[in-house]
Design an enzyme around this catalytic site. Sequence first.
Site, mmCIF file in Angstrom:
data_model
loop_
_atom_site.group_PDB
_atom_site.id
_atom_site.type_symbol
_atom_site.label_atom_id
_atom_site.label_comp_id
_atom_site.label_asym_id
_atom_site.label_seq_id
_atom_site.Cartn_x
_atom_site.Cartn_y
_atom_site.Cartn_z
ATOM 1 N N ASP A 11 -2.173 -0.751 5.825
ATOM 2 C CA ASP A 11 -2.613 -0.386 7.199
ATOM 3 C C ASP A 11 -3.776 -0.250 7.636
ATOM 4 O O ASP A 11 -4.504 -0.380 8.520
ATOM 5 C CB ASP A 11 -1.876 1.291 7.366
ATOM 6 C CG ASP A 11 -2.553 2.249 6.391
ATOM 7 O OD1 ASP A 11 -2.594 1.662 5.173
ATOM 8 O OD2 ASP A 11 -2.999 3.264 6.831
ATOM 9 N N ASP B 209 0.806 -1.219 -0.240
ATOM 10 C CA ASP B 209 -0.047 0.065 0.023
ATOM 11 C C ASP B 209 0.951 1.305 -0.076
ATOM 12 O O ASP B 209 2.147 1.176 0.486
ATOM 13 C CB ASP B 209 -0.981 0.049 1.246
ATOM 14 C CG ASP B 209 -1.670 1.206 1.240
ATOM 15 O OD1 ASP B 209 -2.353 1.652 0.326
ATOM 16 O OD2 ASP B 209 -2.048 1.461 2.664
ATOM 17 N N ASP C 269 -0.322 4.946 1.044
ATOM 18 C CA ASP C 269 -0.564 5.764 2.117
ATOM 19 C C ASP C 269 -0.661 4.944 3.489
ATOM 20 O O ASP C 269 -1.519 4.170 3.791
ATOM 21 C CB ASP C 269 -2.029 6.518 2.021
ATOM 22 C CG ASP C 269 -2.109 7.190 0.310
ATOM 23 O OD1 ASP C 269 -1.106 7.831 0.023
ATOM 24 O OD2 ASP C 269 -3.174 7.056 -0.132
#
Length: 176
Positions: free
Chosen positions: A133, A8, A10
Site C-alpha cells: 500500500d 506487505d 500492514d
Amino acid sequence: MKKTIAIDMDGVIADIEAQVLAWYERDYGIKYTRDYLAGRPSDDLFPEKGLVGNYVRTAGFFRTLPVMEGAVEAVKTLMEDFEVYIVSAAMEFPLSLNEKLEWLGEHFPFITWHNIIFCGDKSIINTDYMIDDHIKNLDHFKGKTYMFHAYHNTLVTHHTRINNWPQVVELLKAEL
C-alpha cells in the site's frame, strides 16, 4: 518453478485503518469513517497531531490488528500457483517484530518462517510481484507492482490499484 509474490502486512493483509479508527473511537469517543481518512497523510488524520505514530508505537497495536477481509482465503489460493512471501518493513517499529510474528502465526499459520521477511528497506526484495500500500516500496521495486488501496494512496495513479483480495487473485491468476 513458481513465480514469487511479496505481500506487505500492514494495510494489505492486516487492517491498519480499522484499528486506527477503532482505537480513536475508544480513546476520544468520536467515530470517523474510512472515507474521512481518504487522501490525508497519517500525521493529519485526526485533530491530535502524531496520534497514529503514537498508536503504532504502542504495545499490542500490531498484535491485535484485524485481518483484511478475504486475505486469508486469497493468500491460500495464491499459494497454489505462486511462492508467497510476507514482507514487512518491521524494523521501524521494534515492538512490532514479535507482535507481527505472533499475528501471522495466529491468522496465517500456513505461511512458514521461511516465507516471512522482516526488513528495514523493501528495495532489497526481488520477487516477481509486490503487493503493497506504500508508494515508497512500490516505486523502487524491480518487478510488477500492485498497489493495495489505502487512505494514504487514494491520489496515486502510477501503479495498478487493487481494491480488495478477490481482485488480487483475479489479476494474479491472469498472469499465469
